[in-house]
Design a protein around this motif. Structure first.
Motif, short mmCIF file in Angstrom:
data_model
loop_
_atom_site.label_atom_id
_atom_site.label_comp_id
_atom_site.label_asym_id
_atom_site.label_seq_id
_atom_site.Cartn_x
_atom_site.Cartn_y
_atom_site.Cartn_z
N SER A 56 -26.96 3.72 -31.17
CA SER A 56 -27.43 4.99 -30.33
C SER A 56 -28.04 5.77 -30.78
CB SER A 56 -25.91 5.57 -30.06
OG SER A 56 -25.29 5.98 -31.08
N ILE A 57 -28.95 6.69 -30.07
CA ILE A 57 -29.59 7.85 -30.46
C ILE A 57 -29.18 9.11 -29.58
CG2 ILE A 57 -31.99 8.74 -30.85
CD1 ILE A 57 -33.02 5.80 -31.30
N ALA A 166 -31.40 -3.32 -18.07
CA ALA A 166 -30.94 -4.80 -18.48
C ALA A 166 -32.11 -5.48 -18.94
CB ALA A 166 -30.13 -5.06 -17.56
N ASN A 167 -32.10 -6.17 -20.16
CA ASN A 167 -32.90 -7.16 -20.59
C ASN A 167 -32.07 -8.41 -20.30
OD1 ASN A 167 -34.37 -9.26 -21.58
ND2 ASN A 167 -34.79 -8.19 -23.57
N THR A 168 -32.24 -9.00 -19.34
CA THR A 168 -31.42 -10.40 -18.71
C THR A 168 -31.93 -11.48 -19.72
OG1 THR A 168 -32.77 -10.95 -16.80
CG2 THR A 168 -30.43 -9.65 -16.56
N GLN A 169 -33.17 -11.60 -20.28
CA GLN A 169 -33.47 -12.76 -21.04
C GLN A 169 -33.01 -12.75 -22.33
OE1 GLN A 169 -37.92 -11.78 -21.56
NE2 GLN A 169 -38.56 -13.90 -20.54
N SER A 170 -32.41 -11.54 -22.97
CA SER A 170 -31.86 -11.58 -24.27
C SER A 170 -30.68 -10.75 -24.34
CB SER A 170 -32.88 -10.82 -25.32
OG SER A 170 -34.25 -11.38 -25.24
N ASP A 171 -29.92 -10.64 -23.21
CA ASP A 171 -28.61 -10.14 -23.07
C ASP A 171 -28.38 -8.59 -23.75
OD1 ASP A 171 -26.14 -9.92 -22.27
OD2 ASP A 171 -25.31 -11.00 -23.87
N ILE A 172 -29.46 -7.82 -23.25
CA ILE A 172 -29.50 -6.42 -24.00
C ILE A 172 -29.40 -5.40 -23.02
CG2 ILE A 172 -30.95 -4.71 -25.33
CD1 ILE A 172 -31.93 -7.32 -26.86
N ALA A 173 -28.49 -4.47 -23.11
CA ALA A 173 -28.41 -3.57 -21.97
C ALA A 173 -28.74 -2.14 -22.86
CB ALA A 173 -26.85 -3.29 -21.44
N THR A 174 -29.45 -1.15 -22.11
CA THR A 174 -29.73 0.10 -22.74
C THR A 174 -29.37 1.08 -21.61
OG1 THR A 174 -31.46 -0.63 -24.02
CG2 THR A 174 -31.47 1.86 -23.75
N VAL A 175 -28.27 2.21 -22.14
CA VAL A 175 -27.99 3.22 -21.07
C VAL A 175 -28.96 4.45 -21.56
CG1 VAL A 175 -26.22 5.19 -20.77
CG2 VAL A 175 -25.79 2.56 -20.55
N ASP A 184 -30.81 10.81 -24.52
CA ASP A 184 -29.87 10.04 -25.32
C ASP A 184 -29.75 8.51 -24.90
OD1 ASP A 184 -29.17 12.43 -26.33
OD2 ASP A 184 -27.26 12.67 -25.29
N ILE A 185 -29.76 7.56 -25.89
CA ILE A 185 -29.82 6.22 -25.66
C ILE A 185 -28.83 5.54 -26.39
CG2 ILE A 185 -32.24 6.44 -25.11
CD1 ILE A 185 -32.53 4.37 -27.57
N ASN A 186 -28.35 4.59 -25.74
CA ASN A 186 -27.16 3.54 -26.51
C ASN A 186 -27.63 2.07 -26.12
OD1 ASN A 186 -24.87 2.09 -26.63
ND2 ASN A 186 -24.18 3.98 -27.44
N VAL A 187 -27.84 1.25 -26.90
CA VAL A 187 -28.29 -0.11 -26.78
C VAL A 187 -27.14 -0.95 -27.34
CG1 VAL A 187 -30.23 -1.69 -27.32
CG2 VAL A 187 -30.69 0.65 -27.38
N THR A 188 -26.86 -2.11 -26.40
CA THR A 188 -25.86 -2.88 -26.68
C THR A 188 -26.54 -4.26 -26.77
OG1 THR A 188 -24.17 -1.69 -25.80
CG2 THR A 188 -23.72 -4.24 -26.01
N VAL A 189 -26.47 -5.26 -27.76
CA VAL A 189 -27.07 -6.34 -28.24
C VAL A 189 -25.94 -7.47 -28.72
CG1 VAL A 189 -29.12 -5.24 -29.03
CG2 VAL A 189 -27.61 -5.65 -30.57
N PRO A 190 -26.41 -8.47 -28.33
CA PRO A 190 -25.52 -9.60 -28.89
C PRO A 190 -25.36 -9.60 -30.59
CG PRO A 190 -26.94 -10.47 -27.38
CD PRO A 190 -27.46 -9.11 -27.67
#
Length: 245
Positions: A56-57, A166-175, A184-190
């Motif tokens: 997160s940032i 949502a980046n559905t190619q790489s399963d990454i979600a950013t709020v 403010d951002i929060n990034v969730t990755v595998p």
């Protein structure tokens, strides 16, 4: 590594809005997990379940990497926050500016966030009165509670002043939560994703600079369980991910 590093000026005229509702089925696990949390409370989890990691940032700004390292970032400029090493060309960049409202200290605040795929780009800019969104260089209007496709590689959703990308190619979600003062951002990755940038790597306790070198960490003599990084080395690490040096 090919990372796009030019963000649009936020003063572009708002014309030619795109408004396409798009539904994505069978989203990948980390996207689904982050999306469920976002629908519940407008946020993405700081640390998701075992298969995913979050970084997160927030605020002015405080950064927490995917592997749990916390530090402050008070340097203006455009920086690589996340860059995937999987050949998809996906990256997340951020623009930081001095906080003009703070007359005591030289804090910086996030001004804009840019998402890049090999053939698409999405930008979210904070302005005094509104949030500006651009898809592939064109202004994009996302209705409240609406969803818009980003080609066949992902989508953006909006809930009031909060956006989920949502980046559905790489399963990454950013709020991305936008208010008058911060982005403010929060990034969730595998958890096994190979990433570099200011948010680090989810599977390693180390940090790599823009040249691929590991940030030097030495034992802290006052506590054998802690590592120590010199301020100079850490500044070099941050600066190595800045575009407009």
């Amino acid at each position: 590594m090919n990372i796009k590093n030019t963000l649009l000026l936020s003063g572009l005229a708002l014309a030619g809005f795109v408004n396409t509702v798009y539904a994505v089925e069978n989203a990948a696990p980390c996207v689904s997990y982050a999306e469920a949390s976002w629908f519940l409370n407008g946020e993405s989890p700081y640390q998701a379940f075992t298969k995913c990691r979050s970084g997160s940032i927030v605020s002015d700004p405080h950064i927490t990497t995917f592997n749990g390292i916390a530090y402050d970032h008070n340097f203006p400029g455009d920086y690589a926050l996340v860059a995937l090493q999987d050949g998809t060309g996906f990256s997340i960049n951020g623009r930081f500016i001095f906080d003009k409202a703070n007359t005591v200290s030289a804090y910086t605040i996030p001004k804009a966030i840019q998402f890049n795929w090999s053939e698409h780009s999405l930008e979210i800019h904070r302005s005094e009165d509104s949030t500006l969104v651009f898809l592939d260089g064109a202004p994009l209007k996302v209705k409240n509670n609406g969803k818009v496709a980003i080609g066949d590689v992902g989508y953006i959703q909006r809930k009031d002043k909060s956006y989920l990308i949502a980046n559905t190619q790489s399963d990454i979600a950013t709020v991305v939560n936008v208010n008058k003062f911060y982005v403010d951002i929060n990034v969730t990755v595998p958890s096994e994703t190979d990433t570099v940038g200011l948010l680090g790597q989810p599977f390693s306790l180390g940090l790599l600079d823009g040249n691929g070198a590991a940030l030097p960490v030495t034992d802290d003599s006052s506590d054998t369980g802690l590592g120590h990084v010199t301020r100079a080395d850490f500044v070099d690490f941050i600066e190595s991910w800045r575009f407009n040096q």
